[in-house]
Motif scaffolding. Structure first.
Motif, PDB file in Angstrom:
ATOM      1  N   VAL A 160      32.403  20.952  66.033  1.00  0.00           N
ATOM      2  CA  VAL A 160      32.003  21.697  64.600  1.00  0.00           C
ATOM      3  C   VAL A 160      33.360  21.638  63.665  1.00  0.00           C
ATOM      4  CG1 VAL A 160      31.159  23.827  63.684  1.00  0.00           C
ATOM      5  CG2 VAL A 160      30.068  23.068  65.643  1.00  0.00           C
ATOM      6  N   GLY A 161      33.049  21.296  62.576  1.00  0.00           N
ATOM      7  CA  GLY A 161      34.231  21.435  61.395  1.00  0.00           C
ATOM      8  C   GLY A 161      35.223  20.457  61.616  1.00  0.00           C
TER       9      GLY A 161
ATOM     10  N   HIS B 285      35.330  27.414  59.771  1.00  0.00           N
ATOM     11  CA  HIS B 285      34.811  27.773  60.972  1.00  0.00           C
ATOM     12  C   HIS B 285      35.939  28.481  61.812  1.00  0.00           C
ATOM     13  CE1 HIS B 285      31.297  24.939  60.337  1.00  0.00           C
ATOM     14  NE2 HIS B 285      32.189  24.097  59.718  1.00  0.00           N
ATOM     15  N   ASP B 286      36.927  28.576  61.323  1.00  0.00           N
ATOM     16  CA  ASP B 286      38.076  29.274  62.273  1.00  0.00           C
ATOM     17  C   ASP B 286      39.172  29.805  61.262  1.00  0.00           C
ATOM     18  OD1 ASP B 286      39.606  30.015  64.220  1.00  0.00           O
ATOM     19  OD2 ASP B 286      39.694  28.178  65.271  1.00  0.00           O
TER      20      ASP B 286
ATOM     21  N   GLN C  28      36.960  26.136  68.203  1.00  0.00           N
ATOM     22  CA  GLN C  28      35.641  25.842  68.131  1.00  0.00           C
ATOM     23  C   GLN C  28      35.228  24.729  69.158  1.00  0.00           C
ATOM     24  OE1 GLN C  28      32.938  26.961  66.546  1.00  0.00           O
ATOM     25  NE2 GLN C  28      33.626  28.499  65.322  1.00  0.00           N
TER      26      GLN C  28
END
Length: 211
Positions: free
Chosen positions: A49-50, A70-71, A45
């Motif tokens: 983010v995250g 997020h992943d 990402q």
């Protein structure tokens, strides 16, 4: 975008980068390999983010869970206290080093996108030797990932003066106030000229492929 693969390639090219593990990992594994604090982040990402700073063992599992939202891969990385530096690459040219001074502990999503939460200095206040060292590492990282055109390579400078490559940003911001344009301006390259050079680099590469 794959931070795990990038770090393996950085190490192979002789570019220093912080130690890391990939989740899943237990508290005992993290403590033994990295110690605390650590950074927990999605491996593929951008814009932080995250991302979480984990300072205590009980924070690890929630941070990993949040990053997995997020992943499908999550990195656990040793936290490097120090200065946040960035180096732009434009073709074969290495641009002046910049320093990002965030009001938060790290240059996180809030600091990046909230006006007044961070300031940038181009060129960074480094000695000539320090600037040349981090610029050399940036070009090595750029070449190790087989990048072309332009990119931004981000670093932490630890309190002992050691540089650690964090990641490569292969699609950095290109507004007039973004980091790459600021670095270019410090090198005497105007924003229109920078845009033109990026386009010319892309066209030249396309021409090579057509032959």
């Amino acid at each position: 975008m794959d931070k795990d693969l990038s770090k393996h390639l950085f190490r192979a090219a002789g570019v220093p980068t912080a130690d890391w593990l990939m989740a899943p990992a237990t508290v005992d594994e993290v403590r033994a390999a990295l110690g605390f604090p650590v950074i927990v982040k999605p491996s593929k990402q951008g814009s932080t983010v995250g991302l979480s700073i984990v300072k205590a063992p009980e924070q690890l599992a929630p941070a990993i869970k949040a990053a997995f939202e997020h992943d499908d891969e999550v990195m656990i990385e040793r936290f490097i206290a120090g200065r946040e530096l960035t180096v732009g690459i434009l073709g074969d040219a290495v641009l002046p080093v910049g320093e990002i001074i965030s009001k938060n502990e790290i240059y996180d999503y809030e600091a990046k996108y909230t006006p007044g939460m961070a300031t940038e200095e181009f060129p960074a206040k480094l000695s000539k030797a320090e600037a040349e060292t981090v610029q050399r590492f940036a070009k090595q990282a750029f070449d190790a990932l087989k990048l072309r055109g332009y990119a931004r390579i981000d670093f932490r400078m630890a309190t002992d003066g050691t540089f650690y490559c964090l990641e490569a940003n292969t699609l950095p911001g290109m507004t007039q106030t973004s980091l790459i344009p600021q670095a270019a301006a410090a090198a005497g390259i105007s924003f229109p000229e920078l845009c033109d050079r990026v386009v010319q680099l892309a066209l030249a590469k396309r021409g090579e492929g057509d032959r």
